[in-house]
Design a protein around this motif. Structure first.
Motif, PDB file in Angstrom:
ATOM      1  N   PRO A 209       0.787  -1.243   0.000  1.00 21.80           N
ATOM      2  CA  PRO A 209       0.000   0.000   0.000  1.00 21.80           C
ATOM      3  C   PRO A 209       0.820   1.294   0.000  1.00 21.80           C
ATOM      4  O   PRO A 209       0.503   2.213  -0.749  1.00 21.80           O
ATOM      5  CB  PRO A 209      -0.865  -0.134   1.258  1.00 21.80           C
ATOM      6  CG  PRO A 209      -1.051  -1.615   1.419  1.00 21.80           C
ATOM      7  CD  PRO A 209       0.275  -2.195   1.026  1.00 21.80           C
ATOM      8  N   PRO A 210       1.889   1.408   0.819  1.00 17.71           N
ATOM      9  CA  PRO A 210       2.655   2.662   0.769  1.00 17.71           C
ATOM     10  C   PRO A 210       3.268   2.939  -0.593  1.00 17.71           C
ATOM     11  O   PRO A 210       3.389   4.095  -1.009  1.00 17.71           O
ATOM     12  CB  PRO A 210       3.740   2.450   1.838  1.00 17.71           C
ATOM     13  CG  PRO A 210       3.152   1.452   2.780  1.00 17.71           C
ATOM     14  CD  PRO A 210       2.370   0.519   1.905  1.00 17.71           C
ATOM     15  N   MET A 211       3.650   1.871  -1.308  1.00 18.19           N
ATOM     16  CA  MET A 211       4.232   2.044  -2.635  1.00 18.19           C
ATOM     17  C   MET A 211       3.184   2.574  -3.611  1.00 18.19           C
ATOM     18  O   MET A 211       3.429   3.507  -4.382  1.00 18.19           O
ATOM     19  CB  MET A 211       4.779   0.695  -3.110  1.00 18.19           C
ATOM     20  CG  MET A 211       5.599   0.749  -4.398  1.00 18.19           C
ATOM     21  SD  MET A 211       7.215   1.462  -4.170  1.00 18.19           S
ATOM     22  CE  MET A 211       6.912   3.112  -4.813  1.00 18.19           C
ATOM     23  N   ALA A 212       1.987   1.968  -3.579  1.00 18.67           N
ATOM     24  CA  ALA A 212       0.899   2.435  -4.440  1.00 18.67           C
ATOM     25  C   ALA A 212       0.519   3.864  -4.088  1.00 18.67           C
ATOM     26  O   ALA A 212       0.280   4.700  -4.979  1.00 18.67           O
ATOM     27  CB  ALA A 212      -0.309   1.507  -4.293  1.00 18.67           C
ATOM     28  N   ALA A 213       0.469   4.175  -2.810  1.00 15.48           N
ATOM     29  CA  ALA A 213       0.088   5.520  -2.378  1.00 15.48           C
ATOM     30  C   ALA A 213       1.058   6.563  -2.901  1.00 15.48           C
ATOM     31  O   ALA A 213       0.649   7.641  -3.358  1.00 15.48           O
ATOM     32  CB  ALA A 213       0.015   5.579  -0.846  1.00 15.48           C
ATOM     33  N   ALA A 214       2.352   6.266  -2.849  1.00 16.35           N
ATOM     34  CA  ALA A 214       3.351   7.229  -3.306  1.00 16.35           C
ATOM     35  C   ALA A 214       3.202   7.519  -4.793  1.00 16.35           C
ATOM     36  O   ALA A 214       3.280   8.679  -5.228  1.00 16.35           O
ATOM     37  CB  ALA A 214       4.751   6.701  -3.000  1.00 16.35           C
ATOM     38  N   LEU A 215       2.982   6.476  -5.604  1.00 16.43           N
ATOM     39  CA  LEU A 215       2.846   6.657  -7.045  1.00 16.43           C
ATOM     40  C   LEU A 215       1.576   7.417  -7.404  1.00 16.43           C
ATOM     41  O   LEU A 215       1.580   8.303  -8.261  1.00 16.43           O
ATOM     42  CB  LEU A 215       2.854   5.291  -7.734  1.00 16.43           C
ATOM     43  CG  LEU A 215       4.197   4.557  -7.746  1.00 16.43           C
ATOM     44  CD1 LEU A 215       4.011   3.107  -8.163  1.00 16.43           C
ATOM     45  CD2 LEU A 215       5.184   5.256  -8.670  1.00 16.43           C
ATOM     46  N   VAL A 216       0.480   7.072  -6.750  1.00 16.42           N
ATOM     47  CA  VAL A 216      -0.801   7.706  -7.047  1.00 16.42           C
ATOM     48  C   VAL A 216      -0.790   9.165  -6.598  1.00 16.42           C
ATOM     49  O   VAL A 216      -1.239  10.064  -7.324  1.00 16.42           O
ATOM     50  CB  VAL A 216      -1.950   6.930  -6.379  1.00 16.42           C
ATOM     51  CG1 VAL A 216      -3.257   7.707  -6.461  1.00 16.42           C
ATOM     52  CG2 VAL A 216      -2.095   5.559  -7.030  1.00 16.42           C
ATOM     53  N   ARG A 217      -0.281   9.410  -5.416  1.00 19.15           N
ATOM     54  CA  ARG A 217      -0.234  10.780  -4.897  1.00 19.15           C
ATOM     55  C   ARG A 217       0.609  11.682  -5.791  1.00 19.15           C
ATOM     56  O   ARG A 217       0.298  12.868  -5.985  1.00 19.15           O
ATOM     57  CB  ARG A 217       0.337  10.761  -3.477  1.00 19.15           C
ATOM     58  CG  ARG A 217       0.221  12.078  -2.731  1.00 19.15           C
ATOM     59  CD  ARG A 217       0.796  11.951  -1.333  1.00 19.15           C
ATOM     60  NE  ARG A 217       0.051  11.002  -0.524  1.00 19.15           N
ATOM     61  CZ  ARG A 217       0.584   9.923   0.044  1.00 19.15           C
ATOM     62  NH1 ARG A 217       1.867   9.648  -0.119  1.00 19.15           N
ATOM     63  NH2 ARG A 217      -0.148   9.113   0.773  1.00 19.15           N
ATOM     64  N   ALA A 218       1.675  11.120  -6.382  1.00 17.19           N
ATOM     65  CA  ALA A 218       2.562  11.921  -7.224  1.00 17.19           C
ATOM     66  C   ALA A 218       1.968  12.216  -8.591  1.00 17.19           C
ATOM     67  O   ALA A 218       2.273  13.256  -9.186  1.00 17.19           O
ATOM     68  CB  ALA A 218       3.905  11.196  -7.393  1.00 17.19           C
ATOM     69  N   ASN A 219       1.110  11.315  -9.090  1.00 15.91           N
ATOM     70  CA  ASN A 219       0.656  11.448 -10.473  1.00 15.91           C
ATOM     71  C   ASN A 219      -0.775  11.941 -10.649  1.00 15.91           C
ATOM     72  O   ASN A 219      -1.093  12.524 -11.683  1.00 15.91           O
ATOM     73  CB  ASN A 219       0.842  10.113 -11.200  1.00 15.91           C
ATOM     74  CG  ASN A 219       2.293   9.837 -11.533  1.00 15.91           C
ATOM     75  OD1 ASN A 219       2.809  10.346 -12.519  1.00 15.91           O
ATOM     76  ND2 ASN A 219       2.960   9.061 -10.697  1.00 15.91           N
ATOM     77  N   VAL A 220      -1.646  11.715  -9.680  1.00 16.59           N
ATOM     78  CA  VAL A 220      -3.022  12.204  -9.824  1.00 16.59           C
ATOM     79  C   VAL A 220      -3.486  12.914  -8.548  1.00 16.59           C
ATOM     80  O   VAL A 220      -4.550  12.617  -8.009  1.00 16.59           O
ATOM     81  CB  VAL A 220      -3.999  11.067 -10.195  1.00 16.59           C
ATOM     82  CG1 VAL A 220      -3.780  10.602 -11.625  1.00 16.59           C
ATOM     83  CG2 VAL A 220      -3.879   9.892  -9.220  1.00 16.59           C
ATOM     84  N   PRO A 221      -2.710  13.886  -8.042  1.00 12.89           N
ATOM     85  CA  PRO A 221      -3.124  14.569  -6.808  1.00 12.89           C
ATOM     86  C   PRO A 221      -4.443  15.314  -6.983  1.00 12.89           C
ATOM     87  O   PRO A 221      -5.166  15.531  -6.006  1.00 12.89           O
ATOM     88  CB  PRO A 221      -1.963  15.535  -6.543  1.00 12.89           C
ATOM     89  CG  PRO A 221      -1.357  15.775  -7.890  1.00 12.89           C
ATOM     90  CD  PRO A 221      -1.471  14.458  -8.601  1.00 12.89           C
ATOM     91  N   GLU A 222      -4.776  15.672  -8.228  1.00  7.97           N
ATOM     92  CA  GLU A 222      -6.018  16.398  -8.472  1.00  7.97           C
ATOM     93  C   GLU A 222      -7.252  15.541  -8.248  1.00  7.97           C
ATOM     94  O   GLU A 222      -8.372  16.060  -8.149  1.00  7.97           O
ATOM     95  CB  GLU A 222      -6.030  16.945  -9.912  1.00  7.97           C
ATOM     96  CG  GLU A 222      -6.131  15.895 -11.005  1.00  7.97           C
ATOM     97  CD  GLU A 222      -4.807  15.202 -11.324  1.00  7.97           C
ATOM     98  OE1 GLU A 222      -4.812  14.320 -12.201  1.00  7.97           O
ATOM     99  OE2 GLU A 222      -3.782  15.546 -10.705  1.00  7.97           O
ATOM    100  N   MET A 223      -7.075  14.224  -8.123  1.00  9.76           N
ATOM    101  CA  MET A 223      -8.210  13.333  -7.884  1.00  9.76           C
ATOM    102  C   MET A 223      -8.517  13.155  -6.401  1.00  9.76           C
ATOM    103  O   MET A 223      -9.451  12.437  -6.040  1.00  9.76           O
ATOM    104  CB  MET A 223      -7.962  11.966  -8.527  1.00  9.76           C
ATOM    105  CG  MET A 223      -7.865  11.985 -10.044  1.00  9.76           C
ATOM    106  SD  MET A 223      -7.767  10.321 -10.754  1.00  9.76           S
ATOM    107  CE  MET A 223      -9.443   9.737 -10.470  1.00  9.76           C
ATOM    108  N   ALA A 224      -7.736  13.793  -5.541  1.00  7.91           N
ATOM    109  CA  ALA A 224      -7.932  13.623  -4.099  1.00  7.91           C
ATOM    110  C   ALA A 224      -9.253  14.219  -3.654  1.00  7.91           C
ATOM    111  O   ALA A 224      -9.689  15.255  -4.149  1.00  7.91           O
ATOM    112  CB  ALA A 224      -6.780  14.275  -3.335  1.00  7.91           C
ATOM    113  N   SER A 225      -9.910  13.554  -2.718  1.00  7.51           N
ATOM    114  CA  SER A 225     -11.154  14.068  -2.142  1.00  7.51           C
ATOM    115  C   SER A 225     -10.829  15.021  -1.004  1.00  7.51           C
ATOM    116  O   SER A 225      -9.682  15.183  -0.599  1.00  7.51           O
ATOM    117  CB  SER A 225     -12.019  12.920  -1.624  1.00  7.51           C
ATOM    118  OG  SER A 225     -11.488  12.421  -0.401  1.00  7.51           O
TER     119      SER A 225
END
Length: 568
Positions: free
Chosen positions: A539-555
């Motif tokens: 999970p931390p690995m997935a979180a780092a990649l997602v947070r870096a590439n699609v931060p605009e999708m955050a709720s």
């Protein structure tokens, strides 16, 4: 985790987790964005049960990825992020020269299918690093299919070409893609593949321990995007304790195996087993003991405490591990301490010719959690200290209350390491990340060696546990020096790590439910829990990649979710 929160789904773009498994990628996406995955796909009912328990707001499709119709799933809604973790067992080097299945090696074509039909804005694929060797398979003399050694990487290169700028019509990868996707090679969709789908594509090998997970799991990640924005690779947040970045406080030291171990669980003696351990396992234990116990230069100290003051309450390890060079905590009438030099060793199945037993240290991350059956065990050494030839009896186990504390120290010191029951690992120390976790069983074990005070003459034949009377102490076999004093191994215990320890090593939050109730009222069996952990994305690995590439999708709750995940 947002499992128990109700979030109104008002996001324009969808998130789809293909090959969702038990939910590692989905968990990481939630930690990064503070919103649930919209659709999770997996053919395994046990995996869907585990995923749905932890991600109840997600639409779960328990069916083959080939049976899922992307256009029906999305119903015209754009896909902002699609995650793909196709089965990796037929690419992994652990497969060796064993036959492969073409249909499993071809699961990654599902990514091309989604790109063709719904064109996700960002796609992330996770697999073993050998995925870059993807190539055609050929039949051997035994009619079994194996990768063509002369064409390594040919299919992978074609896969990337179709995602980006295009491919020749006679390229074997194009022909294979049309076969798997059931495309007419003269049709419009096939022509789009020939012209290229226009994605920007980059791929790298990353280790989970560099992004806050206490496991050394290394995987290949491929990021594809078609929105014109740059692909972002997150900077590592953690590193080796001795690295320049950590010493300069630019990164945190790797999280370790020691924090994942439930020290309250006892280790049965390996000498009291109904069936002796395999020779390969014994060799791994011996190598780990030599490296991380007998020759350990810097063990660390953990606190032992009593449970709630109730009669007979089990001893449990305190919350903090202390460096042996640091001062002790205040010593009270009901406290005791233990010296611990933990390590992991890897055993099982026997070594290949020329392969040394493996024993990675617990001061490193746990090895990669894979589906190939890597076995680990935790090794701990207990040192029972005696004075003046007066022996205190059999000593106290970790799950029993301490003896009365007197002015003379009669309490045990504990030195521990992990054993990995397969492969070339030489074990691991407790202040290292956990070795790779296997999906095929509980293959990481704890080993504890019980030691008694060694005297140069007189008294050294008396051990604190009977099974080890046969140790030839005059040969000074298995001596350990702690704070200038010598101890001698008197017994060795070993146990396999439990699922909750493995999930902690993989980086799952403590709140993640790993044993949900099934339809028959029973809990998800242990072997299924381990399989899902071994197959999961950290999970931390997935979180780092997602947070870096699609931060605009955050709720709106992303910041709070990240804090929850970090605390867990």
């Amino acid at each position: 985790m947002i499992r128990d929160q109700f979030l109104l789904d008002i996001a324009e773009e969808m998130i789809v987790d293909n090959f969702a498994g038990g939910g590692g990628a989905s968990c990481g996406i939630e930690l990064a964005l503070g919103r649930h995955v919209d659709v999770a796909i997996n053919h395994d009912p046990e995996a869907v049960l585990l995923h749905s328990m932890n991600h109840p707001q997600t639409n779960h499709l328990c069916e083959s990825v080939w049976d899922v119709k992307p256009l029906e799933v999305t119903q015209g809604r754009p896909v902002g992020l699609a995650w793909f973790s196709p089965d990796c067992k037929h690419f992994s080097k652990a497969k060796g020269g064993a036959p492969v299945k073409k249909e499993i090696r071809g699961l990654a074509w599902v990514k091309i299918r989604w790109a063709l039909l719904v064109r996700p804005r960002v796609m992330i694929l996770e697999n073993v690093e050998e995925f870059v060797t993807w190539c055609p398979v050929i039949k051997g003399e035994d009619d079994a299919l194996r990768p063509d050694p002369d064409r390594k990487g040919e299919t992978f290169d074609g896969f990337v070409a179709m995602l980006t700028t295009g491919i020749a019509a006679d390229h074997p990868a194009f022909l294979e893609a049309c076969e798997f996707l059931e495309l007419d090679r003269a049709g419009a969709l096939a022509q789009r593949l020939l012209n290229g789908l226009g994605y920007a594509v980059q791929y790298r090998e990353l280790r989970a321990c560099d992004y806050s997970a206490p496991t050394i799991r290394k995987r290949l990640f491929m990021i594809c995007r078609c929105d014109g924005k740059p692909i972002v690779w997150p900077e590592p947040t953690h590193g080796a304790p001795t690295s320049a970045a950590v010493l300069a406080k630019q990164r945190k030291p790797w999280r370790t195996a020691a924090e994942c171990i439930d020290w309250s669980i006892p280790c049965p003696s390996i000498f009291e087993r109904a069936r002796p351990l395999a020779d390969a396992t014994q060799r791994r234990i011996a190598r780990g003991l030599k490296r991380y116990v007998i020759e350990a230069a810097d063990p660390f100290i953990v606190t032992l405490s009593h449970g709630e003051g109730k009669p007979g309450a089990a001893q449990r390890w305190g919350s903090g591990a202390r460096d042996i060079r640091a001062p002790f905590q205040t010593v009270t009438a009901n406290s005791s301490y233990a010296v611990v030099a933990p390590t992991l060793i890897q055993t099982g199945y026997g070594e290949r010719p020329g392969q040394a037993p493996r024993a990675p240290g617990l001061d490193k991350p746990l090895g990669t959690a894979v589906a190939g059956g890597v076995k680990h065990a935790l090794v701990s050494t207990f040192l029972a200290k005696h004075y003046g030839g007066n022996y205190q009896g059999d000593g106290a186990a970790l799950d029993a209350p301490a003896h009365t504390v007197t002015t003379a120290d009669h309490h045990a010191l504990v030195s521990s390491h992990l054993v990995k029951l397969r492969g070339q690992c030489t074990g691991s120390a407790a202040d290292e990340p956990v070795p790779t976790i296997s999906a095929q069983g509980t293959h990481i074990g704890e080993v504890r060696a019980f030691l008694v005070k060694y005297y140069s003459e007189g008294g050294q034949d008396q051990d604190c546990r009977d099974p080890m009377h046969t140790i030839p102490t005059k040969d000074r076999l298995g001596l350990v020096t702690v704070a200038g004093e010598e101890y001698q191994i008197a017994d060795i215990g070993m146990r396999m790590l439990e699922p909750h320890e493995l999930y902690a090593a993989q980086g799952f939050p403590a709140s993640y439910v790993i044993a949900p109730a099934m339809a028959n009222g029973k809990r998800l069996p242990k072997h299924a829990q381990v399989r899902m952990c071994g197959n999961s994305v950290s999970p931390p690995m997935a979180a780092a990649l997602v947070r870096a590439n699609v931060p605009e999708m955050a709720s709106w709750s992303a910041g709070e979710t990240r804090r929850i995940g970090a605390a867990a």
